[in-house]
Write an enzyme that holds these catalytic residues in place. Sequence first.
Site, PDB file in Angstrom:
ATOM      1  N   LYS A 153      60.092  24.034  41.638  1.00 39.41           N
ATOM      2  CA  LYS A 153      58.629  24.121  41.509  1.00 39.41           C
ATOM      3  C   LYS A 153      58.006  22.730  41.635  1.00 39.41           C
ATOM      4  CE  LYS A 153      55.513  23.924  38.373  1.00 39.41           C
ATOM      5  NZ  LYS A 153      54.465  23.347  39.235  1.00 39.41           N
ATOM      6  N   GLU A 228      63.400  13.860  32.416  1.00 32.57           N
ATOM      7  CA  GLU A 228      63.015  12.513  32.860  1.00 32.57           C
ATOM      8  C   GLU A 228      61.531  12.401  32.578  1.00 32.57           C
ATOM      9  OE1 GLU A 228      65.018  10.290  33.977  1.00 32.57           O
ATOM     10  OE2 GLU A 228      66.805  11.479  34.365  1.00 32.57           O
ATOM     11  N   CYS A 262      56.761   6.222  36.800  1.00 32.84           N
ATOM     12  CA  CYS A 262      57.307   6.241  35.442  1.00 32.84           C
ATOM     13  C   CYS A 262      58.019   4.928  35.118  1.00 32.84           C
ATOM     14  CB  CYS A 262      58.261   7.403  35.279  1.00 32.84           C
ATOM     15  SG  CYS A 262      59.490   7.456  36.573  1.00 32.84           S
ATOM     16  N   GLU A 352      51.211   5.452  28.117  1.00 37.23           N
ATOM     17  CA  GLU A 352      51.427   5.360  29.565  1.00 37.23           C
ATOM     18  C   GLU A 352      50.081   5.531  30.270  1.00 37.23           C
ATOM     19  OE1 GLU A 352      53.616   8.628  31.382  1.00 37.23           O
ATOM     20  OE2 GLU A 352      54.802   7.157  32.469  1.00 37.23           O
TER      21      GLU A 352
END
Length: 448
Positions: A153, A228, A262, A352
Amino acid sequence: MSVTVVNPATEERIAELEQAGVDETDAAVARAKEAFPAWRDVAPNDRARLLRRLATLVEEHGEELARIESQNVGKPISGARAEIGMVANVFHFYAGAVEKHYGETIPVAGGVDVTFREPLGVVGLIVPWNFPLNISSWKLGPALACGNTVVLKPAELTPLSALRLAELVLEAGIPEGVVNVLVGKGSVVGARLVEHPDVAKIGFTGSTEVGRGIMQAAAGTIKRVTLELGGKSANVIFEDADLEAAAASAPYAVFDNAGQDCCARSRILVQRSVYDRFAELLVEATRDVRVGDPADDATEMGPLISAQHRETVASFVNGDVLFSGETPSGPGYWFPATLVEASNEDRIAREEVFGPVAALIPFEDEADAVRQANDTPYGLSGSIWTRDGARALRVARAIDTGVLSVNSNSSVRHSTPFGGFKQSGFGRELGMHALESYSEIKNVYIAT
Ligand code: NAD
């Protein structure tokens, strides 16, 4: 219900796609389940050959795939070409890995003990929008090499490259049903894959928040998960470093992919004795980052993925702005390369941002550098710049993060393990390590 796919650099609609729901997800899982026994039984040599053919097709269609990715994500074409090059390398690597994923013989009394690496069955792969095909390949490669079938997906915003790959998979001769791609919402298709009793494992890359929910939901069926997740990596610059090299490289460690990475080294920790000099060099280097049309070979930074994401990124910039770059006028979700002076306690250093914003933070000595680098819930990546080899190793061992580089800002290679510590997730992608999380060890004792 359909999904509208937009080019973030122009805000133009580039595709209108049917959206899958729960029924389509169940049907895709059923196809993958049906395809599994035959795929598992393909001779290792033949499975390797099929993966190698896929790698070659990705190379042959490299420019086409890079353009799809560049238009859909708004990423510079030069970066997109490098990413597609990695996708081909990943499939080549796992083609080679199929026949090297050995079991063991273990000394036991009264017989022989052997281990087998068995595939899991149907695996669900859920990926984000920042490196759509690249991250998909990191999961597809080991999953297929181990003999699993998959339902992939992609993110709603960026499904185009995965759909094209699915066509190349068939062209390579990989049987129908082995790789299934579903375009749909995370809360519908993704959530259904996570709870589906016939899905043995979820390989997820995305935000820590969604990852936490997936881990909880996977508990219902004791599903295997690898996660992750997010990062807030530190780029640690000691006073004895090659400051010119560190400063020339630092902008690309944050502003590549417009900071939507990331592994972005978005906390730049600089020893106080060289802080002012480094800040000067960094501003100069950041001024040189070429922002503009992603289709231009010379462009180094494109727009953000969406208007909504731009609002989130902007909400972080309210402190001491050291530098803010230029952006094109007109349509597109542009945000300037931004340097902010901060402390490690500020929001910009704790959360983040996932945009082109870096926080410059001073430290006193080695112990302080390690303390600040580790003072974060994340632990994905990072860099250490020093000319002292012993210090580089000492600090590398002391920083709680999964992937570090010394005098470099690189993070991923197809042959080396990649993944996080702490709330950046668990499990390793890439290299031979990824095979561990797409197979089960079966232990068999034979009495002699
Ligand atoms: P996201 O978590 O919002 O979405 C990731 C994927 O999960 C998408 O496909 C989405 O549709 C799906 N999803 C959303 N809700 C779901 C649910 N309830 N159940 C199942 N699936 C669901 O992340 P994003 O905004 O697409 O990507 C950005 C995030 O990804 C950042 O936090 C970034 O750090 C992280 N990321 C991590 C890595 C890594 O390797 N560690 C790499 C790239 C991106």
